[in-house]
Write an enzyme that holds these catalytic residues in place. Structure first.
Site, PDB file in Angstrom:
ATOM      1  N   TYR A   1       9.959   9.519  14.469  1.00 36.68           N
ATOM      2  CA  TYR A   1      10.746   9.491  13.493  1.00 36.68           C
ATOM      3  C   TYR A   1      11.154  10.330  12.956  1.00 36.68           C
ATOM      4  O   TYR A   1      12.303  10.227  12.200  1.00 36.68           O
ATOM      5  CB  TYR A   1       8.987  10.105  12.769  1.00 36.68           C
ATOM      6  CG  TYR A   1       8.377   9.931  11.401  1.00 36.68           C
ATOM      7  CD1 TYR A   1       8.534   8.307  11.312  1.00 36.68           C
ATOM      8  CD2 TYR A   1       8.733  11.024  10.809  1.00 36.68           C
ATOM      9  CE1 TYR A   1       8.293   8.518   9.978  1.00 36.68           C
ATOM     10  CE2 TYR A   1       8.440  10.554   9.451  1.00 36.68           C
ATOM     11  CZ  TYR A   1       8.140   9.393   9.136  1.00 36.68           C
ATOM     12  OH  TYR A   1       7.878   9.158   7.568  1.00 36.68           O
TER      13      TYR A   1
ATOM     14  N   ARG B   1       0.539  -1.347  -0.448  1.00 36.93           N
ATOM     15  CA  ARG B   1      -0.053  -0.058   0.096  1.00 36.93           C
ATOM     16  C   ARG B   1       0.885   1.284   0.109  1.00 36.93           C
ATOM     17  O   ARG B   1       2.322   1.551  -0.026  1.00 36.93           O
ATOM     18  CB  ARG B   1      -1.145  -0.299   1.219  1.00 36.93           C
ATOM     19  CG  ARG B   1      -0.285   0.644   2.520  1.00 36.93           C
ATOM     20  CD  ARG B   1      -1.067   0.189   3.608  1.00 36.93           C
ATOM     21  NE  ARG B   1      -0.905  -0.218   5.166  1.00 36.93           N
ATOM     22  CZ  ARG B   1      -0.913   0.816   5.900  1.00 36.93           C
ATOM     23  NH1 ARG B   1      -1.227   1.417   5.986  1.00 36.93           N
ATOM     24  NH2 ARG B   1      -0.087   0.572   7.026  1.00 36.93           N
TER      25      ARG B   1
ATOM     26  N   ASN C   1      11.025   0.696   1.885  1.00 38.42           N
ATOM     27  CA  ASN C   1      10.102   1.694   1.989  1.00 38.42           C
ATOM     28  C   ASN C   1       9.329   1.556   3.431  1.00 38.42           C
ATOM     29  O   ASN C   1       8.621   2.713   3.721  1.00 38.42           O
ATOM     30  CB  ASN C   1       9.490   1.654   1.596  1.00 38.42           C
ATOM     31  CG  ASN C   1       7.759   1.943   1.433  1.00 38.42           C
ATOM     32  OD1 ASN C   1       7.936   3.219   1.241  1.00 38.42           O
ATOM     33  ND2 ASN C   1       6.745   0.883   1.197  1.00 38.42           N
TER      34      ASN C   1
ATOM     35  N   VAL D   1      10.275  -6.655   9.569  1.00 34.82           N
ATOM     36  CA  VAL D   1      11.390  -5.689   8.756  1.00 34.82           C
ATOM     37  C   VAL D   1      12.514  -4.960  10.597  1.00 34.82           C
ATOM     38  O   VAL D   1      13.512  -5.747  10.227  1.00 34.82           O
ATOM     39  CB  VAL D   1      11.209  -3.767   8.264  1.00 34.82           C
ATOM     40  CG1 VAL D   1      11.398  -4.576   6.398  1.00 34.82           C
ATOM     41  CG2 VAL D   1      10.911  -3.432   9.525  1.00 34.82           C
TER      42      VAL D   1
ATOM     43  N   LYS E   1      14.282   9.160  10.795  1.00 31.89           N
ATOM     44  CA  LYS E   1      15.263   8.966   9.402  1.00 31.89           C
ATOM     45  C   LYS E   1      16.361   9.588   9.939  1.00 31.89           C
ATOM     46  O   LYS E   1      17.110  10.147   7.850  1.00 31.89           O
ATOM     47  CB  LYS E   1      13.838   9.800   9.263  1.00 31.89           C
ATOM     48  CG  LYS E   1      12.773   9.324   9.162  1.00 31.89           C
ATOM     49  CD  LYS E   1      12.546   7.993   8.199  1.00 31.89           C
ATOM     50  CE  LYS E   1      11.225   7.238   7.963  1.00 31.89           C
ATOM     51  NZ  LYS E   1      11.177   6.252   6.941  1.00 31.89           N
TER      52      LYS E   1
ATOM     53  N   ILE F   1       2.751  13.438   1.119  1.00 28.95           N
ATOM     54  CA  ILE F   1       2.679  11.917   0.621  1.00 28.95           C
ATOM     55  C   ILE F   1       0.909  12.203   0.785  1.00 28.95           C
ATOM     56  O   ILE F   1       0.728  11.882   1.844  1.00 28.95           O
ATOM     57  CB  ILE F   1       3.880  11.647  -0.514  1.00 28.95           C
ATOM     58  CG1 ILE F   1       4.907  11.456   0.377  1.00 28.95           C
ATOM     59  CG2 ILE F   1       3.094  10.527  -1.545  1.00 28.95           C
ATOM     60  CD1 ILE F   1       5.157  12.701  -1.836  1.00 28.95           C
TER      61      ILE F   1
END
Ligand code: NAP
Length: 246
Positions: A154, A16, A89, A63, A158, A187
């Site tokens: 987060y 997705r 991803n 993961v 990153k 996004i």
């Protein structure tokens, strides 16, 4: 010859959001795709990828679990003969202010976003080194460079991904393995749907291109990094954010 003809791409979180668009773009470019999913059934991703005539299989993978990461890479090598392109991803958010952030929210984000990428890179670099070819694309975020209130975990994950990418790029360059980050801005996906309307409006006002990004915008950048056109690009952060952060 298609851009990724004869190549195999392993894409995590491919059922997705941004991952699904990367799966479709890579399949359209001729790659065999080994996509992984955790909780979301991969039916749509398989249907879209196979429509391009590409070999495409899906496997379940968390993961953050080392043994599962190792097994997914092994399965991909057994199925398609190698891993030419790895796209890390998979990612999650567990937002909250630093002073109130729970240990489990810090840990979950670090384990999925940063350790998950590490697990996959460590496992995939072995078959890539053997082949003397590889492309690793880590999906970062604009906030890994800019920071963002309410996302300390987060943003740290990153930002960590950038250091991990640059170190791996230096370690693996001599084996023709290129490692880069594609860093999306805002996004439209499930991850951002959760934002309040007024927060979305404020964000929109700060994007010079005047629109939110689509998964396809990120997929296009990932496709470039996977292609021969990016053969002299390594250790970089490619921002895809409509000018939100420059
Ligand atoms: P999304 O719609 O929330 O999808 C997240 C994906 O990650 C899903 O495919 C999910 O798989 C997978 N995933 C989560 N935890 C996992 C785990 N432990 N093991 C394996 N897979 C796992 O998010 P998205 O917006 O497409 O984001 C994709 C990537 O882009 C993430 O790394 C995100 O941080 C980054 N990003 C997104 C934006 C944005 O605006 N959307 C901006 C910057 C960066 P299942 O559904 O199968 O569980």
């Amino acid at each position: 010859m298609k851009t990724l003809g004869g190549k195999t791409a392993l894409i995590t979180g491919g059922s997705r959001g941004i991952g699904l668009e990367i799966v479709a773009a890579f399949a359209e470019a001729g790659a065999n795709v080994f996509l992984t999913y955790n909780n979301t059934a991969p039916d749509e991703a398989l249907r879209r990828a196979r429509a391009f005539g590409a070999g495409c299989v899906a496997a379940r993978l968390d993961v953050s679990k080392t043994d599962e990461a190792d097994a997914a890479v092994k399965q991909c090598v057994e199925k398609f003969g190698g891993v030419d392109v790895l796209v890390n991803n998979a990612g999650i958010t567990r937002d909250g202010l630093l002073m109130r952030m729970k240990d489990e929210d810090w840990d979950a984000v670090m384990y999925t976003n940063l350790k998950g990428a590490f697990n996959m890179m460590r496992a995939a670099s072995r078959p890539m080194m053997k082949k003397r070819f590889g492309r690793i694309i880590n999906v970062g975020s604009v906030v890994g460079s800019s920071g963002n209130p309410g996302q300390a975990n987060y943003c740290a994950s990153k930002a960590g991904l950038i250091g991990l990418t640059k170190s791996a790029a230096r370690e693996l360059a001599s084996r023709n393995i290129l490692v880069n980050v594609v860093a999306p801005g805002f996004i439209t996906t499930d991850m951002t749907d959760a934002l309040a309307e007024d927060a979305k409006k404020a964000l929109l006002d700060s994007i010079p291109l005047g629109r939110f990004g689509a998964g396809k915008d990120v997929a296009g950048a990932a496709l470039f990094l996977a292609s021969d056109a990016a053969g002299y690009v390594t250790g970089q952060v490619l921002h895809v954010n409509g000018g939100l952060y420059m």
